[in-house]
Design an enzyme around this catalytic site. Structure first.
Site, PDB file in Angstrom:
ATOM      1  N   ARG A 280     133.450  89.348  82.278  1.00  0.00           N
ATOM      2  CA  ARG A 280     133.129  90.779  82.338  1.00  0.00           C
ATOM      3  C   ARG A 280     131.638  91.064  82.215  1.00  0.00           C
ATOM      4  NH1 ARG A 280     135.637  92.828  76.656  1.00  0.00           N
ATOM      5  NH2 ARG A 280     137.462  91.768  77.460  1.00  0.00           N
TER       6      ARG A 280
ATOM      7  N   GLU B 267     129.723  80.325  61.694  1.00  0.00           N
ATOM      8  CA  GLU B 267     129.086  81.635  61.820  1.00  0.00           C
ATOM      9  C   GLU B 267     130.051  82.629  61.182  1.00  0.00           C
ATOM     10  OE1 GLU B 267     127.342  82.764  65.574  1.00  0.00           O
ATOM     11  OE2 GLU B 267     127.675  84.882  65.149  1.00  0.00           O
TER      12      GLU B 267
ATOM     13  N   ASN C 204     121.537  87.920  71.322  1.00  0.00           N
ATOM     14  CA  ASN C 204     122.682  87.914  72.239  1.00  0.00           C
ATOM     15  C   ASN C 204     122.401  88.894  73.382  1.00  0.00           C
ATOM     16  OD1 ASN C 204     125.154  88.791  73.464  1.00  0.00           O
ATOM     17  ND2 ASN C 204     126.258  87.745  71.840  1.00  0.00           N
TER      18      ASN C 204
ATOM     19  N   HIS D 211     127.624  89.563  64.233  1.00  0.00           N
ATOM     20  CA  HIS D 211     128.498  90.656  64.651  1.00  0.00           C
ATOM     21  C   HIS D 211     128.213  91.963  63.905  1.00  0.00           C
ATOM     22  CE1 HIS D 211     131.700  92.677  66.678  1.00  0.00           C
ATOM     23  NE2 HIS D 211     131.848  91.609  67.434  1.00  0.00           N
TER      24      HIS D 211
ATOM     25  N   HIS E 185     127.946  84.873  75.628  1.00  0.00           N
ATOM     26  CA  HIS E 185     129.385  84.617  75.581  1.00  0.00           C
ATOM     27  C   HIS E 185     129.893  84.622  77.015  1.00  0.00           C
ATOM     28  CE1 HIS E 185     133.493  85.947  73.666  1.00  0.00           C
ATOM     29  NE2 HIS E 185     133.616  84.892  74.439  1.00  0.00           N
TER      30      HIS E 185
ATOM     31  N   GLU F 100     128.684  81.011  73.288  1.00  0.00           N
ATOM     32  CA  GLU F 100     129.921  81.432  72.617  1.00  0.00           C
ATOM     33  C   GLU F 100     131.048  81.248  73.610  1.00  0.00           C
ATOM     34  OE1 GLU F 100     129.606  85.464  71.459  1.00  0.00           O
ATOM     35  OE2 GLU F 100     127.952  85.110  70.112  1.00  0.00           O
TER      36      GLU F 100
ATOM     37  N   HIS G 173     124.871  92.188  76.571  1.00  0.00           N
ATOM     38  CA  HIS G 173     124.875  93.611  76.936  1.00  0.00           C
ATOM     39  C   HIS G 173     123.948  93.931  78.103  1.00  0.00           C
ATOM     40  CE1 HIS G 173     127.671  94.806  73.910  1.00  0.00           C
ATOM     41  NE2 HIS G 173     127.043  94.019  73.072  1.00  0.00           N
TER      42      HIS G 173
ATOM     43  N   THR H 243     134.455  90.610  70.462  1.00  0.00           N
ATOM     44  CA  THR H 243     135.207  89.693  69.605  1.00  0.00           C
ATOM     45  C   THR H 243     135.624  90.414  68.329  1.00  0.00           C
ATOM     46  OG1 THR H 243     133.675  88.034  70.447  1.00  0.00           O
ATOM     47  CG2 THR H 243     135.159  87.342  68.698  1.00  0.00           C
TER      48      THR H 243
ATOM     49  N   ARG I 233     132.809  84.893  78.924  1.00  0.00           N
ATOM     50  CA  ARG I 233     134.210  85.260  78.683  1.00  0.00           C
ATOM     51  C   ARG I 233     135.072  84.802  79.850  1.00  0.00           C
ATOM     52  NH1 ARG I 233     134.847  89.337  74.346  1.00  0.00           N
ATOM     53  NH2 ARG I 233     137.027  89.295  74.978  1.00  0.00           N
TER      54      ARG I 233
END
Ligand code: PXP
Length: 242
Positions: A51, A153, A8, A193, A45, A72, A11, A103, A47
């Site tokens: 962001r 998931e 992922n 996660h 993801h 996602e 970040h 999340t 969003r």
């Protein structure tokens, strides 16, 4: 077959957005490096508040990723439209709250059964593998199956953040039970996660987990050793099976 690693890269985009005025670090470049290091999938993801990952990132990732792109997304009309247009390899439906940092929990599939089933159906018709992000809860597993998810998931956050060994044990058992139940129903079973280089080891005991989606710990490690090494280290762990 070893379980897959989905990296992922949200970040990386978070770091870029911290300045807003600069185009770096670029998540597209991160995806390329992660793939070269052996990642099996890139997860992002998009969003609703944009962001971190931007529409531009997603478009370029769709064009350049050579492995699998896992999007996602919240189960909203706008996001479904984007997914159906871009057709990533897979879509993971997640709950989304504007005020959360990341999340926070899994989908309440029972509560949103109808709209999730509708979206799952649209995704499947478009050839997108649809997965539901759920807490390790047997009712949610069954409801996901009923709503037409192809995969679940399992949210590993509580296990990863457990404050005591007892809590860790009970969360681990919940994940194990959910994965087994999902498998019995014919679902593909993934985890994600909060997973890092330490808490992953116990999860690797769960035979039926086919895929791990890991972000924060890999990007954090990359600050010190570089992204390629950080991804490789995670792959070595996964292949050592703990
Ligand atoms: N899987 C899902 C569904 C997520 O929402 C996230 C966080 O964006 C992750 C995996 C990765 O979590 P982490 O960054 O804690 O590794």
């Amino acid at each position: 077959m070893y379980p897959r690693l989905g990296v992922n890269i949200d970040h990386v985009a978070t770091l870029r957005q911290a300045r807003k005025t600069v185009p770096y670090p670029d998540p597209v470049q991160a995806a390329f490096i992660a793939e070269q290091a052996g990642a099996d999938q890139i997860t992002v993801h998009l969003r609703e508040d944009r962001r971190h990952i931007q529409d531009r990132d997603l478009k370029l990732l769709r064009e350049t990723i050579q492995t699998r792109l896992n999007l996602e997304m919240a189960n909203t009309q706008d996001m479904v439209k984007i997914a159906l247009y871009l057709k990533p390899f897979g879509a993971t439906l997640v709950p989304e709250k504007r005020e959360e940092i990341t999340t926070e929990g899994g989908l309440d599939v029972m509560r949103h059964q109808e709209s999730l089933a509708r979206t799952a159906n649209l995704m499947k018709e478009a050839g997108i593998r649809v997965s539901f992000f759920i807490d390790p809860d047997l009712d949610q597993v069954r409801a996901s199956h009923k709503a037409g998810a192809e995969a679940v998931e399992v949210h590993t956050g509580k296990y990863c953040e457990a404050k005591s060994l007892d809590e860790e044990d009970s969360e681990f058992q919940a994940i194990l039970g959910s994965v087994r139940a999902g498998k019995k129903l014919g679902l593909k079973t993934y985890a994600g996660h909060g997973i890092n280089y330490h808490n992953l080891k116990r999860l690797l005991q769960i035979e039926d987990l086919e895929e791990y989606n890991i972000g924060h710990s890999i990007i954090a490690r990359a600050v010190f050793v570089g992204l390629e090494a950080a991804v490789r280290e995670m792959i070595v762990l996964i292949r050592s099976k703990g």
